[in-house]
Every structure is written in C-alpha cells, then in structure tokens.
Design a protein around this motif. Structure first.
Motif, PDB file in Angstrom:
ATOM      1  N   MET A   1      38.279  25.688  43.575  1.00 37.87           N
ATOM      2  CA  MET A   1      37.932  26.662  44.845  1.00 37.87           C
ATOM      3  C   MET A   1      37.271  28.007  44.079  1.00 37.87           C
ATOM      4  N   PHE A   2      38.153  28.603  43.217  1.00 42.28           N
ATOM      5  CA  PHE A   2      37.641  29.606  42.124  1.00 42.28           C
ATOM      6  C   PHE A   2      36.365  29.571  41.376  1.00 42.28           C
ATOM      7  N   SER A   3      36.628  28.032  40.943  1.00 45.72           N
ATOM      8  CA  SER A   3      35.480  27.893  40.120  1.00 45.72           C
ATOM      9  C   SER A   3      33.921  27.869  40.638  1.00 45.72           C
ATOM     10  N   ARG A   4      34.367  27.473  41.893  1.00 43.95           N
ATOM     11  CA  ARG A   4      32.930  27.360  42.826  1.00 43.95           C
ATOM     12  C   ARG A   4      32.178  28.752  43.047  1.00 43.95           C
ATOM     13  N   ILE A   5      32.999  29.818  43.006  1.00 42.29           N
ATOM     14  CA  ILE A   5      32.549  31.060  43.400  1.00 42.29           C
ATOM     15  C   ILE A   5      32.415  32.083  41.989  1.00 42.29           C
ATOM     16  N   LEU A   6      32.539  31.446  40.914  1.00 43.33           N
ATOM     17  CA  LEU A   6      32.531  31.978  39.420  1.00 43.33           C
ATOM     18  C   LEU A   6      30.836  32.426  39.318  1.00 43.33           C
ATOM     19  N   TRP A   7      30.578  33.724  38.982  1.00 42.28           N
ATOM     20  CA  TRP A   7      29.331  34.036  38.627  1.00 42.28           C
ATOM     21  C   TRP A   7      29.333  34.767  37.486  1.00 42.28           C
ATOM     22  N   ARG A   8      28.286  34.518  36.681  1.00 44.70           N
ATOM     23  CA  ARG A   8      28.201  35.286  35.166  1.00 44.70           C
ATOM     24  C   ARG A   8      26.876  36.165  35.307  1.00 44.70           C
ATOM     25  N   GLU A   9      27.074  37.558  34.881  1.00 47.05           N
ATOM     26  CA  GLU A   9      26.195  38.520  34.639  1.00 47.05           C
ATOM     27  C   GLU A   9      26.237  39.086  33.412  1.00 47.05           C
ATOM     28  N   GLU A  10      25.107  38.906  32.455  1.00 52.05           N
ATOM     29  CA  GLU A  10      25.211  39.391  31.154  1.00 52.05           C
ATOM     30  C   GLU A  10      26.380  38.518  30.596  1.00 52.05           C
TER      31      GLU A  10
END
Length: 178
Positions: A53-62
């Motif tokens: 579940m957490f992996s589905r809402i993971l986001w990368r910025e820079e």
C-alpha cells in the motif's frame, strides 16, 4: 499519515499520485533500506500488504522520496532503490521475447517495454537497476541477476559493444568491451 481518500482507489490500480498536490507535512520515521526492508520507527514492517500500500503512494521529487495522499505529503528516507526485483521470467510479446520482472511490492514490468536496465554504483559496488514509475528505480535482487546472467550475450548499443541482454527487441549493455 492520513490515508483518507485512498479507499476510493482500486487496490489493483495505481492511485493517481501524479495528480495530487497536497501540502508538505513533515518527515516520517520511515526508511527503505538498501536490501528492500521498510523500517518504521526502528522496526521492520512485516505486513506485505502495508508495504504494498505504501509503495503505491510513493513519489520522488529530485532526490527525495515522499508518501503522498490527496491531503498530505510526508518525506521518507531511501538508502538506495525503493523497490527490489525478486522474480523474472521470459515471456512472448508483440516485440519478441522479453524479460518480465516482478518486485517485492507486486509490480510487474517488461524489460524494453515498461522499464529499462542499467548498471550503477552504490557505495563501492556496481549494481543492476531497472526504471520504475515516476523516475524511481528498482534494484535487481542477487538471485534475479544471477538468473538472467545465464542469458547474457554479445550486444551492440549506442554506448558501445559488450555483454548484455536483448529484451523486446531492445539491447542493454551490462559489461562494455575494453
């Protein structure tokens, strides 16, 4: 972390985190270790469903990673790659024979179609990675890399000649000829 709004998202689909712009709410004591373990407040998250579940809402910025919901965004730490490739198999595609990878978070990607493969340094070790959604990457587990090593042959790429893989008609250089 407030998970409000996620109940509307189908569990098999990825939520549209790229469309969410919640305010930054601070740091969360969560680290994704280089071996793929997710550690929250010093203890390993042992429930695979929670990690998924957490992996589905993971986001990368820079070079920073965040867990994002429609209402908040919290920063977490990632030692190397947030995903770990744990399985692979050959499949047939309309672009020819291809390698299908699966991650510890149940993502499935086809090399040459959904992802690319490269070698990069982490600390003092060269490691194999594939590309993932939103500019993230997955580390190929040792067992996976050893498994595909049997399939390595001579390839020619824009980077040069050497040993590598061909998947879905695309060549990947893993060891450049000297």
């Amino acid at each position: 972390m407030n998970l409000k709004g996620l109940s509307d998202v189908k569990t098999s689909a990825l939520p549209p985190v790229h469309t969410w712009t919640p305010p930054f709410c601070g740091d969360m004591d969560l680290i994704i270790k280089a071996n793929g373990d997710w550690i929250h407040e010093g203890g390993k998250i042992k429930r695979p469903a929670m990690v998924n579940m957490f992996s589905r809402i993971l986001w990368r910025e820079e070079d920073e990673y965040f867990l994002v919901t429609p209402v908040e965004k919290v920063r977490i730490q990632v030692e190397d790659a947030p995903f770990l490739v744990t399985g692979w198999q050959w499949i047939e595609t309309d672009k020819g024979k291809a390698i299908e990878f699966s991650t510890h978070t149940n993502d499935v990607l086809v090399l040459g179609i959904d992802c690319d493969l490269w070698m990069a340094m982490f600390e003092d070790e060269e490691r194999p990675y594939i590309s993932m959604r939103y500019g993230m990457k997955a580390l190929l587990g040792r067992n996976v890399f050893y498994g595909i090593a049997d399939c390595i042959g001579q390839v020619k790429t824009p980077e040069g000649m050497g040993m590598g893989l061909i998947s879905a008609g695309k060549s990947y250089l893993l060891m450049k000829d000297e």
